[in-house]
Structures are given as C-alpha cells and as structure tokens.
Design a protein around this motif. Structure first.
Motif, short mmCIF file in Angstrom:
data_model
loop_
_atom_site.label_atom_id
_atom_site.label_comp_id
_atom_site.label_asym_id
_atom_site.label_seq_id
_atom_site.Cartn_x
_atom_site.Cartn_y
_atom_site.Cartn_z
N GLN A 1 -18.03 0.38 -92.21
CA GLN A 1 -17.41 1.27 -93.18
C GLN A 1 -18.25 2.51 -93.45
OE1 GLN A 1 -15.77 -0.78 -96.68
NE2 GLN A 1 -16.10 -2.67 -95.57
N GLY A 2 -19.54 2.45 -93.14
CA GLY A 2 -20.37 3.63 -93.33
C GLY A 2 -20.39 4.08 -94.77
N VAL A 3 -20.48 5.38 -94.95
CA VAL A 3 -20.55 5.94 -96.30
C VAL A 3 -19.15 6.03 -96.91
CG1 VAL A 3 -21.25 7.93 -97.67
CG2 VAL A 3 -22.63 7.21 -95.70
N TYR A 4 -18.20 6.53 -96.11
CA TYR A 4 -16.86 6.76 -96.65
C TYR A 4 -15.77 5.97 -95.93
CZ TYR A 4 -18.73 10.49 -99.50
OH TYR A 4 -19.44 11.21 -100.43
N GLY A 5 -16.05 5.45 -94.75
CA GLY A 5 -15.12 4.51 -94.16
C GLY A 5 -14.29 5.00 -93.00
N LYS A 6 -13.28 5.77 -93.25
CA LYS A 6 -12.19 5.96 -92.29
C LYS A 6 -12.64 6.45 -90.92
CE LYS A 6 -7.54 7.92 -92.08
NZ LYS A 6 -6.56 8.83 -92.75
N SER A 7 -13.72 7.21 -90.86
CA SER A 7 -14.17 7.74 -89.58
C SER A 7 -14.46 6.63 -88.57
CB SER A 7 -15.42 8.61 -89.77
OG SER A 7 -16.48 7.84 -90.31
N HIS A 8 -15.04 5.53 -89.03
CA HIS A 8 -15.37 4.43 -88.12
C HIS A 8 -14.11 3.80 -87.55
CE1 HIS A 8 -19.68 4.39 -89.06
NE2 HIS A 8 -19.30 4.74 -90.28
N ALA A 9 -13.09 3.66 -88.38
CA ALA A 9 -11.84 3.10 -87.90
C ALA A 9 -11.17 4.03 -86.89
CB ALA A 9 -10.90 2.83 -89.08
N LEU A 10 -11.16 5.32 -87.19
CA LEU A 10 -10.57 6.28 -86.25
C LEU A 10 -11.33 6.29 -84.93
CD1 LEU A 10 -9.86 9.23 -88.71
CD2 LEU A 10 -8.14 7.92 -87.46
N ASN A 11 -12.64 6.29 -85.00
CA ASN A 11 -13.44 6.33 -83.77
C ASN A 11 -13.28 5.05 -82.95
OD1 ASN A 11 -14.38 8.92 -84.26
ND2 ASN A 11 -16.20 8.21 -85.35
N ARG A 12 -13.06 3.94 -83.63
CA ARG A 12 -12.82 2.69 -82.88
C ARG A 12 -11.58 2.84 -81.99
NH1 ARG A 12 -13.83 -2.84 -83.70
NH2 ARG A 12 -13.06 -3.93 -81.83
N ALA A 13 -10.54 3.43 -82.54
CA ALA A 13 -9.34 3.66 -81.74
C ALA A 13 -9.61 4.67 -80.63
CB ALA A 13 -8.20 4.15 -82.63
N MET A 14 -10.35 5.74 -80.95
CA MET A 14 -10.64 6.76 -79.93
C MET A 14 -11.47 6.18 -78.78
SD MET A 14 -9.10 9.29 -81.46
CE MET A 14 -8.13 8.15 -82.47
N ASN A 15 -12.40 5.27 -79.10
CA ASN A 15 -13.35 4.77 -78.10
C ASN A 15 -12.80 3.62 -77.27
OD1 ASN A 15 -15.31 6.59 -78.96
ND2 ASN A 15 -16.19 5.16 -80.44
N GLU A 16 -11.97 2.77 -77.88
CA GLU A 16 -11.57 1.53 -77.19
C GLU A 16 -10.15 1.54 -76.67
OE1 GLU A 16 -12.46 -2.16 -78.91
OE2 GLU A 16 -14.53 -1.65 -79.40
N ALA A 17 -9.31 2.36 -77.22
CA ALA A 17 -7.91 2.32 -76.83
C ALA A 17 -7.62 3.35 -75.74
CB ALA A 17 -7.02 2.58 -78.05
N LYS A 18 -6.76 2.98 -74.82
CA LYS A 18 -6.26 3.95 -73.85
C LYS A 18 -5.14 4.71 -74.54
CE LYS A 18 -7.41 1.28 -69.73
NZ LYS A 18 -6.89 0.64 -68.49
N LEU A 19 -5.44 5.93 -74.86
CA LEU A 19 -4.54 6.69 -75.72
C LEU A 19 -3.51 7.46 -74.92
CD1 LEU A 19 -7.28 8.09 -78.12
CD2 LEU A 19 -5.70 6.21 -78.60
N GLY A 20 -2.39 7.75 -75.58
CA GLY A 20 -1.39 8.60 -74.97
C GLY A 20 -1.80 10.05 -74.97
#
Length: 353
Positions: free
Chosen positions: A80-99
């Motif tokens: 969650q870091g300091v504020y949270g949402k960035s980690h969740a967004l980056n998880r999707a950016m790093n692990e998911a094959k995005l459209g």
C-alpha cells in the motif's frame, strides 16, 4: 486466449483493458462490474482487471462471480505504500498483458451501456492522442443530499465530476483528467513509465505524458457516473478534501516540468510568482472569513464558497513550500544551490483506495 491475442482478431484492431483498483469496498465493486458486464462489447476485445490493494473483504469472490460474463482477471496487491493506489495500478501494468487501450476506473464508477463503444470511437477519432476521458456525472446516494453539495464548484472539486460539453476538448498543459475515469494507449508504458506513490498519482502520470509530448482529449461521448459515497456529503469531509488540495501545488512544481504553466512561472519570475501566491492567499483568506460567517447563520449559504476558499488558500501556501529548495525556482540568478529535499507535507488520516 488473452486480450493481446484476441486483439488481432478484433475487427477494429482495438482492445481495451479496464483496470479497477479496490480496497474493502466489495459491494461497490459489484455494482461497477454489473455495469461493465452490461456494456456493449460488440467487435471489441475487452477485459477487466480487478486489483485488490491489500483488502480483506470478499472482493475476490465478487470479482470471480463475473468470470462467465466478463473476460476478467483478479490480482491481489498487498503493498500500500504511503497512499496506496499506485501499487495496485503498477501491479496491473507490470503483470498483465494489456490491450492497446488501458482504462482506469474507480470502484464507485458506473459506466453507461455504450461506454466501451464510445471509448473505442474516441480513440479512433483521435489516433495520435494518447490520453482521454469522458463525462463523469453525479450519481447521488439514497440519502438526503445537502443543498451545498449540489453547487457546481463542489461537484467538480470535491466529487470529481466533470462534463465537457458538445465538442471534444484538448487537454491544456498543467491540467489533468479525473483519476477515477480516464484511459490511455498502452504504448505510453513502453518506456517503463509507471505511477508514483503519491496521493495524486493519476494526475502526476498524466502530467508526465503531457511533458513528454503526448496530447489528451476529453469527449462527452463516453459517459460514466460517480456513485457518491454518503460520507462525501459530510461538511467536515468536504473541508478535509479542500485541505488535501494543497498537494496540487507540489504536483505542479515537483518535479520541474516546463509544460506546467505554474512551474514555468516560478522558473522565469520567481519573486513575482511568490508575491502572487502571497496576495492570492490573503485574498482567499478574506473570502474564507466572510463565507464562514455566512455559514454560521441559519441560511448556511456560504459553505461552497468556504470550501473553495480553503482549497485556494491551501494551494497558494503550498506553492511557497514546494518551491523552496528547488534550484529551478531559486530567486538568485546563479541558481547554483543543489535541489532541496523538502518532503511533501503528510496529511494524516487519509489513504487513497
């Protein structure tokens, strides 16, 4: 077959990954997924990626219940870091094959039935643009709505609801789209760009895109509703969010981005920029005092202006703090001092979902 494979089979060569970050709001998430499941996906390769940011409710069960109605992936991100949402967004950016298109939605957003088709249409209409948004309209909760909450200024600043009008609009330098409803082309991630661990992580991401030559388009063709949480209708919460707006000053000045007008002003005219901030603070301090007096009467008419004044005071004050120690904003001609390390002000009691 994942979305990157199905992209080649889509008739219009557009594929859309919708990323929803959530934390302990499973029932709100369920409503968002219901609207996405009902959206028209004809001739589009569309998927939903739910990222649970350290939650401990039943978000996983809610997400997987839609697996037969949506191409859906569920990820759990404990950081969650300091504020949270960035980690969740980056998880999707790093692990998911995005459209080819990545849409970011909050877990309290309801998209209109034609939203996915509208997203695709806007992207086709502006092939060289990389960043987009649509209208975000208010969806009131089933509770009495105070009169002050219906003010246009409150709707925009506190509730993050913006309607863009009849024509597509180009995003101006130094501005950004609401973080709970925007999308971008995944090609902007090729350089390794990700979300920083700050409260305004989505605006920061967007400002970086503009700084690097990307353009943004807002269109009313794509419409989503922000389901306002009842707690946002509490006066104290509105005032707290106005104080949090102080972070906007840090966002615009740090790091130094030449495309941001406020940063350019502090860079070219550091003394005048500081003087303007002081005068602006004093102006809104007077407005705040007058609006507080009006609010204390039985009419309670001054509250929206009180919120706006507190927001503007907070931002003006923080511009002075954010400029401190930055060699780009030094008042002396040499500007040889090393860039300072003044920390961003921490505001306790708030964590982005």
């Amino acid at each position: 077959m994942d979305i990157s494979e199905s992209n080649s089979r889509a008739t219009d060569q557009l594929s859309i990954s919708v990323v929803i970050c959530t934390r302990n709001r499973a029932e709100s998430l369920r409503i968002t997924l219901e609207h996405l499941a009902a959206a028209d996906r004809a001739a589009l390769a569309a998927e939903v990626i739910v990222v649970d940011n350290g939650g401990f409710d039943h978000a996983r069960d809610v997400s997987l219940a839609f697996a037969d109605r949506l191409a859906l992936r569920y990820l759990y991100e404990p950081a969650q870091g300091v504020y949270g949402k960035s980690h969740a967004l980056n998880r999707a950016m790093n692990e998911a094959k995005l459209g080819s298109i990545v849409a970011v939605l909050d877990d309290d957003i309801s998209v209109r039935a034609d939203w996915l088709q509208a997203v695709a249409a806007i992207c086709r209409r502006w092939p060289h643009a990389d960043l987009f948004t649509g209208d975000t309209v208010v969806v009131w909760p089933n509770v009495p709505v105070p009169r002050w909450a219906r003010s246009p200024a409150i709707r925009h600043g506190v509730l993050s609801c913006v309607e863009w009008g009849d024509r597509d609009r180009v995003l101006r330098d130094g501005q950004w789209f609401p973080g709970g409803h925007f999308w971008f082309r995944s090609r902007v991630l090729a350089s390794g760009r990700r979300f920083r661990d700050i409260w305004l992580t989505e605006p920061d991401f967007q400002l970086d895109l503009l700084e690097n030559g990307c353009s943004g388009i807002a269109s009313s063709e794509a419409v989503a509703g922000h389901r306002v949480q009842p707690e946002l209708l509490e006066p104290d919460v509105a005032l707290d969010r106005a104080r949090l707006a102080a972070q906007i000053a840090w966002l615009r000045l740090r790091p130094f981005r030449r495309s941001v007008p406020q940063a350019a002003r502090f860079n070219r005219h550091p003394l005048l920029a500081r003087a303007a901030c002081i005068l602006n603070y004093l102006r809104w301090w007077l407005v705040y005092g007058a609006s507080s007096l009006a609010y204390s009467t039985r009419l309670r008419r001054g509250f929206p202006l009180r919120v706006i004044a507190l927001e503007r005071m907070s931002i003006a004050r923080e511009y002075l703090r954010a400029a401190r120690g930055m060699k780009q904003y030094a008042c002396r001609g040499s500007r040889s001092a090393a860039e300072g390390s003044t920390p961003r002000p921490s505001i306790s009691g708030f964590r982005a979902a």
